[in-house]
Design a protein around this motif. Sequence first.
Motif, PDB file in Angstrom:
ATOM      1  N   ASP A 136     -13.965 -22.398   3.534  1.00  0.00           N
ATOM      2  CA  ASP A 136     -14.834 -23.879   3.348  1.00  0.00           C
ATOM      3  C   ASP A 136     -15.295 -24.099   2.061  1.00  0.00           C
ATOM      4  OD1 ASP A 136     -15.227 -26.289   3.979  1.00  0.00           O
ATOM      5  OD2 ASP A 136     -16.838 -25.534   5.198  1.00  0.00           O
ATOM      6  N   ILE A 137     -15.063 -25.448   1.553  1.00  0.00           N
ATOM      7  CA  ILE A 137     -15.699 -25.792   0.256  1.00  0.00           C
ATOM      8  C   ILE A 137     -16.699 -26.994   0.763  1.00  0.00           C
ATOM      9  CG2 ILE A 137     -15.654 -26.563  -2.203  1.00  0.00           C
ATOM     10  CD1 ILE A 137     -13.084 -25.154  -2.340  1.00  0.00           C
ATOM     11  N   GLN A 138     -18.067 -26.478   0.658  1.00  0.00           N
ATOM     12  CA  GLN A 138     -18.897 -27.960   0.942  1.00  0.00           C
ATOM     13  C   GLN A 138     -19.539 -28.262  -0.065  1.00  0.00           C
ATOM     14  OE1 GLN A 138     -21.881 -26.154   3.698  1.00  0.00           O
ATOM     15  NE2 GLN A 138     -20.180 -26.062   5.557  1.00  0.00           N
ATOM     16  N   LYS A 139     -19.597 -29.672   0.037  1.00  0.00           N
ATOM     17  CA  LYS A 139     -20.081 -30.352  -1.176  1.00  0.00           C
ATOM     18  C   LYS A 139     -21.638 -30.929  -0.898  1.00  0.00           C
ATOM     19  CE  LYS A 139     -15.993 -31.460  -3.097  1.00  0.00           C
ATOM     20  NZ  LYS A 139     -15.367 -31.537  -4.489  1.00  0.00           N
ATOM     21  N   PHE A 140     -22.339 -31.033  -1.914  1.00  0.00           N
ATOM     22  CA  PHE A 140     -23.592 -31.676  -1.625  1.00  0.00           C
ATOM     23  C   PHE A 140     -24.588 -30.872  -0.912  1.00  0.00           C
ATOM     24  CE2 PHE A 140     -26.956 -34.845  -1.323  1.00  0.00           C
ATOM     25  CZ  PHE A 140     -26.723 -35.638  -2.450  1.00  0.00           C
ATOM     26  N   CYS A 141     -24.394 -29.333  -1.091  1.00  0.00           N
ATOM     27  CA  CYS A 141     -25.248 -28.773  -0.525  1.00  0.00           C
ATOM     28  C   CYS A 141     -26.976 -28.655  -1.078  1.00  0.00           C
ATOM     29  CB  CYS A 141     -24.800 -27.201  -0.492  1.00  0.00           C
ATOM     30  SG  CYS A 141     -23.238 -26.967   0.411  1.00  0.00           S
ATOM     31  N   LEU A 142     -27.858 -28.723  -0.551  1.00  0.00           N
ATOM     32  CA  LEU A 142     -29.127 -28.661  -0.952  1.00  0.00           C
ATOM     33  C   LEU A 142     -29.912 -27.309  -0.687  1.00  0.00           C
ATOM     34  CD1 LEU A 142     -29.852 -32.303  -0.086  1.00  0.00           C
ATOM     35  CD2 LEU A 142     -29.206 -31.652  -2.116  1.00  0.00           C
ATOM     36  N   SER A 145     -29.022 -32.926 -11.465  1.00  0.00           N
ATOM     37  CA  SER A 145     -29.859 -32.312 -10.592  1.00  0.00           C
ATOM     38  C   SER A 145     -30.194 -31.054 -10.992  1.00  0.00           C
ATOM     39  CB  SER A 145     -29.291 -32.087  -9.218  1.00  0.00           C
ATOM     40  OG  SER A 145     -28.389 -31.675  -9.243  1.00  0.00           O
ATOM     41  N   GLY A 146     -29.588 -30.274 -11.873  1.00  0.00           N
ATOM     42  CA  GLY A 146     -29.823 -28.935 -12.167  1.00  0.00           C
ATOM     43  C   GLY A 146     -29.114 -27.969 -11.219  1.00  0.00           C
ATOM     44  N   GLY A 147     -28.207 -28.497 -10.551  1.00  0.00           N
ATOM     45  CA  GLY A 147     -27.470 -27.582  -9.564  1.00  0.00           C
ATOM     46  C   GLY A 147     -26.147 -26.989  -9.924  1.00  0.00           C
ATOM     47  N   GLY A 148     -25.320 -26.610  -9.407  1.00  0.00           N
ATOM     48  CA  GLY A 148     -24.017 -25.931  -9.699  1.00  0.00           C
ATOM     49  C   GLY A 148     -23.236 -25.360  -8.554  1.00  0.00           C
ATOM     50  N   VAL A 149     -22.697 -24.321  -8.767  1.00  0.00           N
ATOM     51  CA  VAL A 149     -21.794 -23.705  -7.649  1.00  0.00           C
ATOM     52  C   VAL A 149     -22.673 -22.565  -6.955  1.00  0.00           C
ATOM     53  CG1 VAL A 149     -19.575 -22.665  -7.259  1.00  0.00           C
ATOM     54  CG2 VAL A 149     -19.808 -24.673  -8.669  1.00  0.00           C
ATOM     55  N   THR A 150     -22.495 -22.258  -5.812  1.00  0.00           N
ATOM     56  CA  THR A 150     -22.720 -21.226  -5.165  1.00  0.00           C
ATOM     57  C   THR A 150     -21.635 -20.417  -4.363  1.00  0.00           C
ATOM     58  OG1 THR A 150     -25.023 -21.996  -4.590  1.00  0.00           O
ATOM     59  CG2 THR A 150     -24.281 -20.259  -3.184  1.00  0.00           C
ATOM     60  N   HIS A 157     -10.777 -26.985  -9.910  1.00  0.00           N
ATOM     61  CA  HIS A 157     -10.551 -28.388  -9.660  1.00  0.00           C
ATOM     62  C   HIS A 157     -11.494 -29.318  -8.685  1.00  0.00           C
ATOM     63  CE1 HIS A 157      -8.039 -32.237  -9.573  1.00  0.00           C
ATOM     64  NE2 HIS A 157      -8.127 -31.925  -8.159  1.00  0.00           N
ATOM     65  N   GLU A 158     -11.343 -28.447  -7.394  1.00  0.00           N
ATOM     66  CA  GLU A 158     -12.734 -28.944  -6.452  1.00  0.00           C
ATOM     67  C   GLU A 158     -13.918 -29.123  -6.916  1.00  0.00           C
ATOM     68  OE1 GLU A 158     -12.514 -30.861  -3.256  1.00  0.00           O
ATOM     69  OE2 GLU A 158     -10.657 -30.289  -4.064  1.00  0.00           O
ATOM     70  N   VAL A 159     -14.584 -28.002  -7.382  1.00  0.00           N
ATOM     71  CA  VAL A 159     -15.969 -28.019  -7.819  1.00  0.00           C
ATOM     72  C   VAL A 159     -16.027 -28.994  -8.880  1.00  0.00           C
ATOM     73  CG1 VAL A 159     -16.343 -25.735  -6.626  1.00  0.00           C
ATOM     74  CG2 VAL A 159     -15.871 -25.955  -9.279  1.00  0.00           C
ATOM     75  N   GLU A 160     -15.223 -28.903  -9.809  1.00  0.00           N
ATOM     76  CA  GLU A 160     -15.552 -29.914 -11.198  1.00  0.00           C
ATOM     77  C   GLU A 160     -15.717 -31.517 -10.798  1.00  0.00           C
ATOM     78  OE1 GLU A 160     -12.224 -29.121 -13.970  1.00  0.00           O
ATOM     79  OE2 GLU A 160     -13.652 -27.660 -14.973  1.00  0.00           O
ATOM     80  N   MET A 219      -6.508 -19.727  -1.841  1.00  0.00           N
ATOM     81  CA  MET A 219      -6.621 -20.753  -2.780  1.00  0.00           C
ATOM     82  C   MET A 219      -6.959 -19.825  -4.217  1.00  0.00           C
ATOM     83  SD  MET A 219      -9.439 -23.323  -1.564  1.00  0.00           S
ATOM     84  CE  MET A 219      -9.126 -24.544  -2.955  1.00  0.00           C
ATOM     85  N   THR A 220      -6.011 -20.698  -5.335  1.00  0.00           N
ATOM     86  CA  THR A 220      -6.263 -20.072  -6.593  1.00  0.00           C
ATOM     87  C   THR A 220      -7.372 -20.340  -7.356  1.00  0.00           C
ATOM     88  OG1 THR A 220      -5.124 -22.056  -7.558  1.00  0.00           O
ATOM     89  CG2 THR A 220      -3.653 -20.300  -6.791  1.00  0.00           C
ATOM     90  N   VAL A 221      -7.873 -19.659  -8.393  1.00  0.00           N
ATOM     91  CA  VAL A 221      -9.084 -20.070  -9.338  1.00  0.00           C
ATOM     92  C   VAL A 221      -8.922 -21.679  -9.652  1.00  0.00           C
ATOM     93  CG1 VAL A 221     -10.283 -19.411 -11.556  1.00  0.00           C
ATOM     94  CG2 VAL A 221      -9.178 -17.674 -10.081  1.00  0.00           C
ATOM     95  N   SER A 222      -7.520 -21.820 -10.183  1.00  0.00           N
ATOM     96  CA  SER A 222      -7.577 -23.303 -10.679  1.00  0.00           C
ATOM     97  C   SER A 222      -7.652 -24.355  -9.663  1.00  0.00           C
ATOM     98  CB  SER A 222      -6.141 -23.613 -11.179  1.00  0.00           C
ATOM     99  OG  SER A 222      -5.823 -22.756 -12.270  1.00  0.00           O
ATOM    100  N   GLU A 223      -7.434 -24.094  -8.178  1.00  0.00           N
ATOM    101  CA  GLU A 223      -7.704 -24.939  -7.239  1.00  0.00           C
ATOM    102  C   GLU A 223      -9.132 -25.247  -6.854  1.00  0.00           C
ATOM    103  OE1 GLU A 223      -3.640 -24.563  -4.507  1.00  0.00           O
ATOM    104  OE2 GLU A 223      -5.125 -22.787  -4.603  1.00  0.00           O
ATOM    105  N   ILE A 224      -9.861 -23.890  -6.808  1.00  0.00           N
ATOM    106  CA  ILE A 224     -11.247 -23.978  -6.588  1.00  0.00           C
ATOM    107  C   ILE A 224     -11.903 -24.613  -7.929  1.00  0.00           C
ATOM    108  CG2 ILE A 224     -13.490 -22.961  -6.552  1.00  0.00           C
ATOM    109  CD1 ILE A 224     -11.508 -20.714  -4.633  1.00  0.00           C
TER     110      ILE A 224
END
Length: 155
Positions: free
Chosen positions: A13-19, A130-135, A118-121, A111-116
């Motif tokens: 899974d790739i979940q967006k807007f995680c707090l 927000s000073g967030g990022g990727v986990t 693309h998704e997180v960008e 998934m490839t590095v490029s696909e991930i």
Amino acid sequence: MKDNKDIKAMIFDIQKFCLHDGPGIRTTVFFKGCNARCKWCHNPESISKNKQLSFDSAKCVLCGECEKICPQHVHEIEDRKHHVYFNKCISCGKCIDVCIPDALKMIGREMTVSEIIHEVEKDKKFYEESGGGVTLSGGECTLQFEFVEKLLKAD
């Protein structure tokens, strides 16, 4: 090492807007595969490193289409109950294709590095504000170390 285009990881899974997975607004990438097998695991669908079938009995309308198409006889509708023999499943996905109410789904996809990237960008603006990022989460993402290394070094 393989090129970024070639190397793949099993992601569930790739979940967006995680707090709750670090500071700020984050996107969390969940890897499949974990050798710890903790009894209190928050993501039990991440334990197996392989794709796996998931069944939501609340969505099933007992149409029997999955039973008809499955080459491994994973599904059995009997006495108005849908039995799923997960140990027989070869993850071909044929049953998922015919499941109109979406009671069946496959957990995990390569998934490839490029696909991930693309998704997180897509959420870059949220990270900046927000000073967030990727986990990276899981499962245990370091079991796919070569991939994680490429992902963390990617532009």
